[in-house]
Write an enzyme that holds these catalytic residues in place. Sequence first.
Site, PDB file in Angstrom:
ATOM      1  N   ASP A   1       0.601  -1.145  -0.007  1.00 48.68           N
ATOM      2  CA  ASP A   1      -0.129  -0.219   0.244  1.00 48.68           C
ATOM      3  C   ASP A   1       0.977   1.491  -0.087  1.00 48.68           C
ATOM      4  O   ASP A   1       1.192   1.430   1.231  1.00 48.68           O
ATOM      5  CB  ASP A   1      -1.122  -0.134   1.140  1.00 48.68           C
ATOM      6  CG  ASP A   1      -1.639   0.975   0.934  1.00 48.68           C
ATOM      7  OD1 ASP A   1      -1.833   1.914   0.670  1.00 48.68           O
ATOM      8  OD2 ASP A   1      -2.762   1.665   1.839  1.00 48.68           O
TER       9      ASP A   1
ATOM     10  N   ASP B   1      -2.805   2.299  -6.286  1.00 48.83           N
ATOM     11  CA  ASP B   1      -1.986   2.411  -4.924  1.00 48.83           C
ATOM     12  C   ASP B   1      -1.696   1.405  -3.992  1.00 48.83           C
ATOM     13  O   ASP B   1      -1.298   1.904  -2.641  1.00 48.83           O
ATOM     14  CB  ASP B   1      -2.213   3.867  -3.947  1.00 48.83           C
ATOM     15  CG  ASP B   1      -3.315   3.870  -3.598  1.00 48.83           C
ATOM     16  OD1 ASP B   1      -4.409   3.552  -3.797  1.00 48.83           O
ATOM     17  OD2 ASP B   1      -3.867   4.440  -2.770  1.00 48.83           O
ATOM     18  N   GLU B   2      -2.603   0.079  -3.831  1.00 50.83           N
ATOM     19  CA  GLU B   2      -2.707  -1.438  -3.459  1.00 50.83           C
ATOM     20  C   GLU B   2      -2.536  -2.311  -4.608  1.00 50.83           C
ATOM     21  O   GLU B   2      -3.719  -2.035  -5.261  1.00 50.83           O
ATOM     22  CB  GLU B   2      -3.135  -0.921  -2.427  1.00 50.83           C
ATOM     23  CG  GLU B   2      -4.847  -0.900  -2.490  1.00 50.83           C
ATOM     24  CD  GLU B   2      -5.603  -0.809  -1.384  1.00 50.83           C
ATOM     25  OE1 GLU B   2      -5.566  -1.405   0.096  1.00 50.83           O
ATOM     26  OE2 GLU B   2      -6.723  -0.592  -1.670  1.00 50.83           O
TER      27      GLU B   2
END
Length: 360
Positions: free
Chosen positions: A15, A109-110
């Site tokens: 993350d 983003d993850e």
Amino acid sequence: MFSWEAGVRKIVHVDMDAFYASVEQRDDASLRGRPVVVAWRGARSVVCAASYEARTFGIRSAMPALRAEKLCPQAVFVPPDFVRYKAVSRQVREIFARHTDLIEPLSLDEAYLDVTRNKQDLASATAVATAIRDAIREETRLTASAGIAPNKFLAKIASDWRKPDGQYVIKPARVLDFLAPLPVAKLPGVGKVMEGKLADLGIQTVGQLRAHGLQGLERRFGRWGRRLHELSQGIDEHAVESERPTTQVSAEDTFAQDVTLEHTTEAIERLAAKAWAAAQREGDRSGRTVVLKLKTADFRILTRSHTPPTPPTSLQEVVAIALDLRSRVELPARVRYRLVGVGLANFRRHDELPPQPGLF
């Protein structure tokens, strides 16, 4: 580092830390150390991301921008630049791919990574997570946090444990002890409503949920009760899915000013065009169901959907169905709306679709 038992998956959840805001601070030195809010200013805007400096004031993603401004008048508002964020996200994905092909992105983003076998022959999942985070720092000048565990939901919980710029390992032998004191809201699928229902049973922690037993949970919640019991035991057999097929495409927009239902036509036509264009990129798969979403001025969300006998074959057909769905909204004409969205769902391959009925 630790050794995993044979047959146990090694899952890493990576993350990026305050991703959009961190990209802005990286690219503009004047923003570093300052409370940065990635959002357009205005009454209709919501926060896309907040730097850690802004979070100390209580600012969070999805918060109305006006509230963020009140919480921190000195915050620096930066309009989002998704082209830049996507470019950085691609860089990060390339780093992931050096270690495994089993990558399940959740957002820009993850992502989940299955590193049970890794391409670099590193000794442990911990070593893989460390190598990935080091490469992200060196090549993007950003930081990421990671969680390492035997399954996806545990890895996701673990990645939040040492944020920012840290990692945490949940060893298989420690799973039950790790979960026991956590609030039930940490479990996937346990939202505010379910949290309240469990509280009514005197269940606030995962340990209390486990102690309630399978039979009691099944009597109260049916099949979901069994799932809750499995989660309380740390059991989750969902594999990392590296190529999840699209199930829905959609587009939505927030009006500059609240409008009545009859004034949503132009927006519905425009958003249907966006959804249709996205659906055409699916190649041999078509969306069978048209979905209309509306949000009232007081934030009540309405959805209507229709699945015709055969999938829509033109934009005009999608628009016609969406407008027909709008006619099914039975709220008073005076009600005003702040958002509308149009989507296509229930995607199937063309060879899975029912045959088109004949003319005769």
